[in-house]
Scaffold this motif. Sequence first.
Motif, mmCIF file in Angstrom:
data_model
loop_
_atom_site.group_PDB
_atom_site.id
_atom_site.type_symbol
_atom_site.label_atom_id
_atom_site.label_comp_id
_atom_site.label_asym_id
_atom_site.label_seq_id
_atom_site.Cartn_x
_atom_site.Cartn_y
_atom_site.Cartn_z
ATOM 1 N N VAL A 80 1.006 -1.015 -0.078
ATOM 2 C CA VAL A 80 -0.060 0.056 0.039
ATOM 3 C C VAL A 80 0.962 1.224 0.081
ATOM 4 O O VAL A 80 2.107 1.018 0.205
ATOM 5 N N LYS A 85 -4.366 12.221 4.816
ATOM 6 C CA LYS A 85 -5.977 12.142 4.344
ATOM 7 C C LYS A 85 -6.300 13.100 3.183
ATOM 8 O O LYS A 85 -7.371 12.722 2.819
ATOM 9 N N VAL A 89 -4.685 10.587 -3.572
ATOM 10 C CA VAL A 89 -4.929 9.063 -3.778
ATOM 11 C C VAL A 89 -5.997 8.765 -2.761
ATOM 12 O O VAL A 89 -6.550 7.730 -2.871
ATOM 13 N N SER A 90 -6.430 9.540 -1.943
ATOM 14 C CA SER A 90 -7.339 9.142 -0.922
ATOM 15 C C SER A 90 -8.701 9.062 -1.616
ATOM 16 O O SER A 90 -9.694 8.445 -0.980
ATOM 17 N N GLU A 93 -9.549 3.873 -4.936
ATOM 18 C CA GLU A 93 -9.698 2.779 -4.340
ATOM 19 C C GLU A 93 -8.050 2.071 -4.347
ATOM 20 O O GLU A 93 -7.791 1.336 -3.455
ATOM 21 N N GLU A 94 -7.472 2.323 -5.523
ATOM 22 C CA GLU A 94 -6.083 1.751 -5.388
ATOM 23 C C GLU A 94 -5.451 2.610 -6.722
ATOM 24 O O GLU A 94 -6.020 3.436 -7.368
ATOM 25 N N GLN A 148 1.081 -3.736 3.915
ATOM 26 C CA GLN A 148 -0.019 -3.229 4.622
ATOM 27 C C GLN A 148 0.172 -3.482 6.216
ATOM 28 O O GLN A 148 -0.296 -2.596 6.844
ATOM 29 N N THR A 160 -3.858 7.846 5.847
ATOM 30 C CA THR A 160 -4.505 6.728 5.187
ATOM 31 C C THR A 160 -3.824 5.980 4.224
ATOM 32 O O THR A 160 -2.630 6.418 3.949
ATOM 33 N N TYR A 161 -4.286 4.897 3.886
ATOM 34 C CA TYR A 161 -3.253 4.126 3.023
ATOM 35 C C TYR A 161 -4.220 3.634 1.632
ATOM 36 O O TYR A 161 -5.582 3.486 2.100
ATOM 37 N N ARG A 162 -3.567 3.248 0.394
ATOM 38 C CA ARG A 162 -4.480 2.548 -0.686
ATOM 39 C C ARG A 162 -3.758 1.423 -1.158
ATOM 40 O O ARG A 162 -2.351 1.825 -1.387
ATOM 41 N N PRO A 163 -4.068 0.457 -1.808
ATOM 42 C CA PRO A 163 -3.348 -0.608 -2.384
ATOM 43 C C PRO A 163 -2.848 0.067 -3.698
ATOM 44 O O PRO A 163 -3.272 0.953 -4.241
#
Length: 255
Positions: A80, A85, A89-90, A93-94, A148, A160-163
Amino acid sequence: MTGSEASPSFRLAYVPGVTPSKWVRIWNERLPDVPLTLVPVSVADVYDVLRRGDADAGFVRLPVDRADLSAIPLYTETTVVVVPKDHIVSAVEEVSAEDLADDIVLHPLDDTLNWERLPGKPALERPATTADAVELVAAGIGVLVVPQSLARLHHRKDLTYRPITDAPESRVALSWPEDATTDLVEDFIGIVRGRTVNSTRGRFQAPAAAQPKPKPRRSDTGGGARGKPAAGKGARGGSGSSKGGAKRGKPRRRS
């Protein structure tokens, strides 16, 4: 198998991001007389800890030097990107590595991912640790790509984080010194591989459940148990023909 004498305890090392609680619980249920001691270790030090004998086995991140260490791959983590936030990218979804082309991508010295080419723009200096890199992300200095579990470990309310779809992945394995495969190591291998207590490859097996004793059979002569009448036989053992064994019907009413 070497080291037939059981140790007074079992020492299990684990690197950041790995949660060994499930396997520890099973160990305590199966071997309550052998205490398990957890040894948290950094990714950089875990192999030296195993080689020195400071831990009997450990959860590590591949690759492992197979010259003197054995390893069993367990699972592969999702990679990820950690961002503030309010980062663009937030909103998705990816992302892909190309989506980070305009970002400064931090590359800590304890990075667990094997990059051929790091995405984005390089920072002026590499942070010493992943924890330091997370602090820089929170300060708006750049973004961070990690497994992750590490994003969860260093979670902050303002991040926050995203794949990320095309980044290297981190694989977690159980490792131990090849020349120190003790009985207790074999027991732990059985646990992480999902072997049951009654597995033939485990040393500690639950006692077999008592089987009910069979009921004594009656003698075939004189007083044998009654079975269903054979086909073609009457209920009283007669032949089913019209002689003596005809089936009675309802009597006719007299006029």
